[in-house]
Design an enzyme around this catalytic site. Structure first.
Site, PDB file in Angstrom:
ATOM      1  N   GLU A 134      12.766   2.896  14.234  1.00 24.95           N
ATOM      2  CA  GLU A 134      11.848   3.922  13.744  1.00 24.95           C
ATOM      3  C   GLU A 134      10.624   3.959  14.635  1.00 24.95           C
ATOM      4  O   GLU A 134      10.608   3.361  15.706  1.00 24.95           O
ATOM      5  CB  GLU A 134      11.472   3.650  12.284  1.00 24.95           C
ATOM      6  CG  GLU A 134      10.839   2.291  12.045  1.00 24.95           C
ATOM      7  CD  GLU A 134      10.546   2.025  10.579  1.00 24.95           C
ATOM      8  OE1 GLU A 134      10.553   2.978   9.766  1.00 24.95           O
ATOM      9  OE2 GLU A 134      10.290   0.852  10.232  1.00 24.95           O
ATOM     10  N   TYR A 185       0.830  -1.199   0.000  1.00 20.97           N
ATOM     11  CA  TYR A 185       0.000   0.000   0.000  1.00 20.97           C
ATOM     12  C   TYR A 185       0.865   1.250   0.000  1.00 20.97           C
ATOM     13  O   TYR A 185       2.074   1.202   0.229  1.00 20.97           O
ATOM     14  CB  TYR A 185      -0.940   0.002   1.204  1.00 20.97           C
ATOM     15  CG  TYR A 185      -0.278   0.372   2.517  1.00 20.97           C
ATOM     16  CD1 TYR A 185      -0.432   1.653   3.058  1.00 20.97           C
ATOM     17  CD2 TYR A 185       0.515  -0.543   3.214  1.00 20.97           C
ATOM     18  CE1 TYR A 185       0.174   1.992   4.261  1.00 20.97           C
ATOM     19  CE2 TYR A 185       1.122  -0.208   4.409  1.00 20.97           C
ATOM     20  CZ  TYR A 185       0.947   1.062   4.928  1.00 20.97           C
ATOM     21  OH  TYR A 185       1.560   1.410   6.104  1.00 20.97           O
ATOM     22  N   LEU A 236      11.334   1.342   7.099  1.00 18.10           N
ATOM     23  CA  LEU A 236      10.756   1.769   5.831  1.00 18.10           C
ATOM     24  C   LEU A 236      11.405   3.097   5.454  1.00 18.10           C
ATOM     25  O   LEU A 236      11.402   4.034   6.264  1.00 18.10           O
ATOM     26  CB  LEU A 236       9.244   1.947   5.953  1.00 18.10           C
ATOM     27  CG  LEU A 236       8.552   2.393   4.663  1.00 18.10           C
ATOM     28  CD1 LEU A 236       8.535   1.269   3.639  1.00 18.10           C
ATOM     29  CD2 LEU A 236       7.135   2.879   4.951  1.00 18.10           C
ATOM     30  N   LYS A 270       6.592  -1.909   2.089  1.00 15.84           N
ATOM     31  CA  LYS A 270       5.383  -1.290   2.657  1.00 15.84           C
ATOM     32  C   LYS A 270       4.204  -2.242   2.443  1.00 15.84           C
ATOM     33  O   LYS A 270       3.346  -2.048   1.573  1.00 15.84           O
ATOM     34  CB  LYS A 270       5.124   0.080   2.026  1.00 15.84           C
ATOM     35  CG  LYS A 270       4.186   0.968   2.850  1.00 15.84           C
ATOM     36  CD  LYS A 270       4.195   2.385   2.331  1.00 15.84           C
ATOM     37  CE  LYS A 270       3.236   3.294   3.088  1.00 15.84           C
ATOM     38  NZ  LYS A 270       3.662   3.514   4.490  1.00 15.84           N
TER      39      LYS A 270
END
Length: 283
Positions: free
Chosen positions: A178, A32, A202, A146
């Site tokens: 993250e 996505y 990511l 992702k």
């Protein structure tokens, strides 16, 4: 009437039919993207769609559609829905097939869906800053994709929410990676530190464009892992994401970050990013 993207069509929501054996539903087998819209214009859409194609490639999914045509459909979706400030959610699954763990035949059509949502800029939070909560990074080892497999992220975000925090600071054995839905940065002696773009994070589009404009503006950026102990001694801390932009973190659990005020490097990053939005979307 609000329109939705379904494969290569813009349709009413009631026309969309997703099969119970869609692999996105049964396996999270898909990818996505979220694209921000300012002043009716898509921001960094090319970069998002490029990453969408890369994510599909990484999970062995064919890309049967032209990304430039998909870009055009998203622009049409925004225009017909009259969206000025908000976001587009875009999802691609490996399609519908009798449930089995291995991939279906290569000619199985992928399923593309997308919708728009009004979402103003989080101006008040960006002005005063937010609280974060430290928790273990329990996700898989391909965070660079992702994908729809977000249960680890969801659990981390819920853990942060239980501690009245805006975001979770994820770490693996004391090394910060993250946030649950963002990239993280700390500032020490006017140097911006952030985890390098490996399989453990990511590589956010906001991250990519912010680091580029920071370097162009003469700010020092070091892509290097840092520890929780180093984070606790940071002068400043902030996160970035498509929807949160450049968000200051002024408190981590019970401890203030430095003075508990938004620092000058973070303010500079906010200013640089806002200027980029204004240049790109004529805000």
């Amino acid at each position: 009437m609000t329109l939705y993207l379904w494969n290569d069509q813009l349709v009413d929501k009631n026309q969309i039919k997703i099969d119970i054996e869609d692999r996105g539903y049964q396996f999270g087998d898909g990818v996505y993207e979220v694209v921000k819209v300012y002043n009716g214009a898509l921001f960094t859409a090319k970069e998002h769609l490029t990453r969408l194609g890369q994510s599909m490639q990484k999970i062995g999914m064919e890309t049967p559609f032209d990304l430039s045509n998909l870009h055009r459909l998203l622009e049409e979706l925004v225009e017909k829905n009259g969206l000025q400030d908000g976001m587009i959610y875009l999802q691609v699954t490996r399609g519908t097939h009798a449930r089995q763990h291995w991939f279906p035949p290569a000619d199985t059509p992928v399923v593309v869906t997308g919708y728009t949502k009004e979402m103003p800029r989080p101006a008040s939070l960006m002005e005063k800053g937010v609280k974060a909560h430290i928790t273990d990074d329990i996700r898989w080892l391909r965070c660079d994709i992702k994908s729809l497999n977000l249960l680890g992220n969801v659990l981390a975000k819920q853990e942060a929410t239980k501690h009245d925090a805006f975001e979770a600071v994820l770490h693996r054995d004391g090394t910060v990676t993250e946030g649950s839905s963002s990239n993280l940065y700390m500032v020490k002696n006017d140097v911006i530190y952030t985890h390098p773009a490996t399989n453990l994070i990511l590589n956010g589009i906001t991250r990519q464009v912010l680091l580029a404009v920071c370097r162009k503006a003469g700010l020092t950026v070091v892509e290097k892992p840092f520890t929780l102990d180093e984070l606790r001694l940071a002068d400043e801390c902030f996160l970035t994401s498509t929807t949160s932009e450049v968000m200051p973190i002024v408190q981590i659990d019970n401890d203030l970050v430095s003075s508990g005020e938004v620092g000058p490097i973070t303010r500079k990053c906010q200013s640089l990013f806002t200027s980029l939005i204004e240049q790109s979307c004529l805000v």
